[in-house]
Scaffold this active site. Structure first.
Site, short mmCIF file in Angstrom:
data_model
loop_
_atom_site.label_atom_id
_atom_site.label_comp_id
_atom_site.label_asym_id
_atom_site.label_seq_id
_atom_site.Cartn_x
_atom_site.Cartn_y
_atom_site.Cartn_z
N HIS A 31 -35.02 73.42 8.96
CA HIS A 31 -36.20 73.47 9.66
C HIS A 31 -37.21 74.36 9.27
O HIS A 31 -37.15 75.48 8.22
CB HIS A 31 -35.51 73.66 11.77
CG HIS A 31 -35.97 72.60 11.71
ND1 HIS A 31 -36.80 71.33 13.22
CD2 HIS A 31 -34.32 72.21 12.52
CE1 HIS A 31 -36.00 70.50 13.25
NE2 HIS A 31 -34.35 70.93 13.04
N SER A 32 -38.22 74.71 10.36
CA SER A 32 -39.61 75.54 9.84
C SER A 32 -40.10 75.96 10.92
O SER A 32 -41.08 75.54 11.79
CB SER A 32 -40.28 75.58 8.28
OG SER A 32 -41.14 76.14 7.81
N ARG A 84 -44.27 68.55 10.37
CA ARG A 84 -45.13 69.47 10.60
C ARG A 84 -44.80 70.60 9.10
O ARG A 84 -45.17 71.49 8.66
CB ARG A 84 -45.96 69.73 11.47
CG ARG A 84 -45.12 71.15 11.83
CD ARG A 84 -46.08 71.22 13.43
NE ARG A 84 -45.20 71.77 14.22
CZ ARG A 84 -45.69 72.38 15.77
NH1 ARG A 84 -47.43 71.94 16.14
NH2 ARG A 84 -44.86 73.01 16.31
N GLU A 85 -42.68 70.67 9.38
CA GLU A 85 -42.61 71.42 8.41
C GLU A 85 -42.28 70.95 7.33
O GLU A 85 -41.04 70.91 6.63
CB GLU A 85 -41.61 71.66 9.62
CG GLU A 85 -41.36 72.25 11.20
CD GLU A 85 -40.40 72.14 11.74
OE1 GLU A 85 -39.57 71.39 11.14
OE2 GLU A 85 -40.25 72.67 12.57
N GLU A 144 -33.44 78.39 10.23
CA GLU A 144 -35.01 77.72 10.52
C GLU A 144 -35.58 78.98 9.02
O GLU A 144 -35.54 79.86 8.98
CB GLU A 144 -35.69 78.84 11.40
CG GLU A 144 -35.21 77.39 12.53
CD GLU A 144 -36.23 76.72 12.88
OE1 GLU A 144 -37.54 76.56 12.19
OE2 GLU A 144 -36.22 76.04 13.87
#
Length: 426
Positions: free
Chosen positions: A309-310, A183-184, A385
């Site tokens: 990542h996020s 989903r990132e 992130e």
């Protein structure tokens, strides 16, 4: 004309119902006062397998939890009993997902024919085509590697970028990967933009990055999950592997809990439907085995592994069980320099980057990719992130270009610092 109208009506109907599973779900912000509040929220989320939209920090960053209609009353009651102030952040997740999908589609349509893959949310086929194109156009610099297949049979490819075809052992290797969590979406464009800046748009100030460093860039670690997040469940996080001996209802594993370092010890769930389910064994997933093998093949020269990542504006280093690597001072210096470079270019809507040990400032975990890299000997193995701008995983596409630009500046700083450390050890 009638047939065309019916097709558009059918597509609209499908799209409208696509996010119905999140109808009635809400997201709640929680103000944290102390580290004990943070520990309480972490325990609550793990015990109930709640979806964390934002990890909080006392008096600086609110936690955000997504709650189902079934969990909402009990969770909010627990927060009240603990004396934690909370508020409604998103009233209906399904409506927010619908709005996000519409925004992304409008973005694509308004820039039809003018969008580069790194300024968009490209699908798997578009990413694959871009990698093939770059390798074909720049054979003297770029080698395309097909590392293997995902569970559903998609090729997982990466680029090796080098002026010496990886033969010069005086050069460190910088390995970055993205889209481990499906989903990132904003993570893959950063890797594609890095390819663009190293190959298609190399500038004089960055020539040292190409000439003195070898690069491995893997833009899409989890293509199955990514495609599923486009076609079915926007907030899908895991891989898409099937293990009928474990579950006949739930599929997939949290790839970032599937590496062989303190595996299955903390920050995981034994529920195979959980977003932090670590799998039945380390490296049960073909996707994580590919990352493992890239590290192993290049370990003698790999100076940085950047696992992207996020979201949340963090630069994190190991380990997820509160223990620290021997070179923690160098890790912190490099992470802080990277964070400062990105902060210097941040938009007002973004948080400041926070730097530190992942367990101490974020949460405990086990089996993570960055921890594994550090454990097996990569000197600088980090989790990055990216910003969310208050939108969680649903970053509006108009932010992509700025995220790419500011993150590239951070990557460049980290690469130069790591190169200096590498040279000092030669």
């Amino acid at each position: 004309m009638l047939a065309i109208s019916l097709v558009f009506l059918l597509l609209a109907t499908v799209s409208a119902g696509k996010h119905d599973q999140y109808s009635g779900y809400s997201v709640h912000g929680i103000k944290l006062r102390t580290q004990s509040d943070k520990a309480f929220i972490e325990e609550l989320t793990q015990s109930l397998d709640l979806d964390v939209w934002q990890v909080g920090n006392p008096e600086s960053r609110d936690a955000q939890l997504m709650l189902s209609p079934e969990d909402r009353v009990a969770v909010l009651d627990d927060l009240d009993k603990h004396g934690l102030e909370h508020y409604l952040h998103v009233a209906d997740v399904a409506k927010v997902l619908e709005a996000h999908e519409k925004e992304v589609n409008q973005w694509k349509q308004s820039r039809s024919g003018r969008l580069m893959p790194f300024n968009d949310y490209p699908r798997y086929e578009e990413v694959d085509a871009y990698l093939e194109q770059i390798a074909a156009q720049y054979p003297e610099l770029v080698t395309l590697v097909n590392a293997g297949q995902s569970f559903e049979g998609r090729d997982i490819k990466y680029l090796k970028i080098s002026t010496t075809n990886f033969t010069d052992t005086s050069k460190p290797v910088y390995f970055m990967d993205a889209m481990m969590h499906a989903r990132e979406w904003v993570t893959t464009p950063v890797t594609l933009f890095s390819i663009h800046r190293l190959v298609e748009d190399l500038r004089d100030l960055d020539r040292d990055l190409l000439e003195d460093i070898d690069w491995i860039i893997l833009p899409m670690t989890n293509p199955d999950g990514y495609e599923y997040s486009h076609t079915d469940v926007r907030l899908w996080r895991r891989t898409r592997s099937i293990n009928l001996e474990v579950s006949t209802e739930c599929v997939g594993v949290d790839a970032n809990r599937n590496f062989d370092v303190n595996w299955n010890t903390t920050g995981v769930s034994q529920n195979p439907c959980s977003d932090v389910y670590p799998g039945t064994a380390p490296f049960s997933e073909s996707e994580t085995r590919i990352v493992r093998d890239i590290i192993a093949e290049n370990l003698n020269r790999m100076e940085i592994f950047m696992n992207i990542h996020s979201h949340g504006n963090w630069v994190l280093y190991g380990f997820g069980d509160y223990t620290l690597p021997d070179n923690v001072i160098q890790l912190h210096v490099l992470s802080a320099a990277m964070g400062a470079a990105m902060d210097a270019l941040k938009l007002p809507a973004a948080e400041w980057y926070k730097i530190g040990n992942s367990a101490m400032i974020l949460y405990t975990d086990s089996g993570s990719a960055a921890d594994y890299g550090q454990y097996v000997g990569v000197p600088f193995s980090l989790t990055l992130e990216l910003p969310g701008y208050g939108n969680g995983f649903l970053v509006p596409p108009q932010y992509i270009e700025h995220i790419n630009f500011e993150t590239w500046e951070g990557i460049a700083v980290s690469a130069r610092l790591a190169r200096s450390f590498y040279r000092a050890r030669q």
